[in-house]
Design a protein around this motif. Sequence first.
Motif, PDB file in Angstrom:
ATOM      1  N   ARG A 193      65.250  41.850   6.459  1.00 39.64           N
ATOM      2  CA  ARG A 193      64.960  41.363   7.817  1.00 39.64           C
ATOM      3  C   ARG A 193      66.006  41.851   8.814  1.00 39.64           C
ATOM      4  N   THR A 194      67.256  41.826   8.399  1.00 41.55           N
ATOM      5  CA  THR A 194      68.322  42.290   9.288  1.00 41.55           C
ATOM      6  C   THR A 194      68.137  43.750   9.641  1.00 41.55           C
ATOM      7  N   LEU A 195      67.796  44.559   8.648  1.00 41.58           N
ATOM      8  CA  LEU A 195      67.599  45.987   8.896  1.00 41.58           C
ATOM      9  C   LEU A 195      66.500  46.222   9.920  1.00 41.58           C
ATOM     10  N   TRP A 196      65.403  45.444   9.815  1.00 45.30           N
ATOM     11  CA  TRP A 196      64.265  45.667  10.702  1.00 45.30           C
ATOM     12  C   TRP A 196      64.294  44.776  11.951  1.00 45.30           C
ATOM     13  N   SER A 197      65.396  44.114  12.200  1.00 46.07           N
ATOM     14  CA  SER A 197      65.507  43.263  13.389  1.00 46.07           C
ATOM     15  C   SER A 197      65.654  44.113  14.644  1.00 46.07           C
ATOM     16  N   ASP A 198      65.352  43.517  15.792  1.00 46.44           N
ATOM     17  CA  ASP A 198      65.532  44.227  17.065  1.00 46.44           C
ATOM     18  C   ASP A 198      67.005  44.477  17.362  1.00 46.44           C
ATOM     19  N   ILE A 199      67.857  43.556  16.988  1.00 41.89           N
ATOM     20  CA  ILE A 199      69.287  43.785  17.188  1.00 41.89           C
ATOM     21  C   ILE A 199      69.745  44.944  16.318  1.00 41.89           C
ATOM     22  N   GLY A 200      69.297  44.947  15.068  1.00 44.84           N
ATOM     23  CA  GLY A 200      69.648  46.052  14.183  1.00 44.84           C
ATOM     24  C   GLY A 200      69.161  47.384  14.714  1.00 44.84           C
ATOM     25  N   LYS A 201      67.949  47.402  15.252  1.00 47.70           N
ATOM     26  CA  LYS A 201      67.412  48.638  15.822  1.00 47.70           C
ATOM     27  C   LYS A 201      68.254  49.112  16.999  1.00 47.70           C
ATOM     28  N   ARG A 202      68.643  48.202  17.862  1.00 46.59           N
ATOM     29  CA  ARG A 202      69.410  48.598  19.048  1.00 46.59           C
ATOM     30  C   ARG A 202      70.818  49.047  18.678  1.00 46.59           C
ATOM     31  N   ARG A 203      71.374  48.476  17.627  1.00 51.65           N
ATOM     32  CA  ARG A 203      72.669  48.977  17.170  1.00 51.65           C
ATOM     33  C   ARG A 203      72.542  50.412  16.670  1.00 51.65           C
TER      34      ARG A 203
END
Length: 476
Positions: free
Chosen positions: A22-32
Amino acid sequence: MDYTHETYISPFTWRYGSAEMRTLWSDIGKRRLWRRVWVALAAAQAEVGLVTAAQVEDLRAHQDDVDWERAQEIEAELRHDLMAEVRAYAEQCPVGGPIIHLGATSMDIEDNADALRLREALGMVHARLAAVLAALAERIEAEADTPIMAYTHLQPAEPTTLGYRLSLYAQDLLDDYRAVAAVRERIRGKGFKGAVGTSASYGHLLEGRGITPQALEERIMAQLGLPAFPVTSQTYPRKMDFQVLSVLASIAQSAHKFALDLRLLQSPLFGELAEPFGRRQVGSSAMPFKRNPVASETICSLARAVAGLPRIAWDNAALSALERTLDDSANRRSALPEAFLAVDEILSRMAGIVRGLRLGREAMARNLATYGPFAATEPLLMALVVAGADRQAMHERIRDNAMAAWEAVQRGADNPLVDLLAADGAITRYLAPDEVRRLMREGAGVGDAPQRSRTLARTIREALHAVARDSSPRGG
């Protein structure tokens, strides 16, 4: 906006999939990841004098400081999520802000970030598969000699072994394990080729600086540790998404086969296998006695969902007109993460089932005693022909006796087939009754199932050890 259970949220947000996926595919993860790509772009541009080292360091200092709320405020006005992130990032970077995204188009950032996510997610799936395969190999070796009835057309057929049946599932998953590694190895980013893939914007930017757009691209991609497609349009070829989702669907198919068989075998009519069942677990709200195979049913349900996703990716690849249309964007936001989260959950549950698999040994023996004699008729038929009997005539005699025995079994009686055959004069004309009983007692056997099972278990362990060895750090 705050998302709570008072509004719709995806079950993948909290119910299915691991926290890591879930962390990998999160929006925050994407923006990082977007910011990581922007930093790599700026660092390469600094090497050729387009931007300063101070600007790069300012961007790098704020690379992980994603401000979701501010980006959403900006996006409400711009209606463009990547440009909103550019603005939010720039506000945090007074020195580096003015050069963020220099020369790039949106997909130079997004598609490279997506490729990085795909590669990492495939690595997680590969590790999950390894755990399932290791558990299966242990079970296969332990049960390589355990005789059970095999079933074709959902009818009793001939004996096999539990280890051999488990080998059927493991062999499919081993193929998937190798396929995931191959697909992961082929993951490539778009690179930095601008709006239609021609690198025109970078050519103008680099004019007179003694470096080609391709050389700049190579420097950026080296920082990201990601190879690039040599040819792209505005996006990387969407065929890559199709290949990724296809290998995930293959895993789902393998797991579905295992889970469906387990659901059948857990039913009291078979009673041979069962998934783990917690001491406080509830099987039914209405029937307290139920021990439903809920984990296997969840695997089958999620697998069906994954099975349909390659078609979405197929359409995205086939129907993207000319250099790009945007009709892939919305569905990729859900199809890619949900496929990985579903497979992540499928493999996690499957590993738990295999490790905690409950064996109904009494039921296995009972089914073998009830239906095994029918399978023993094949070696009897061959022995009769060798003794001089007409094969077709003996086939009919054995069939008549088998049908009579079947009716007795259906009435709940013990299987009388051996006694019927040993008393049949047409059969004992060629073989003595004691010989008929001996042949039936020895039965059809399980052939070389134990040896094949152990060989596959060794093959699995060798494959897992090879990957572990190749991925382990080497001393210098």
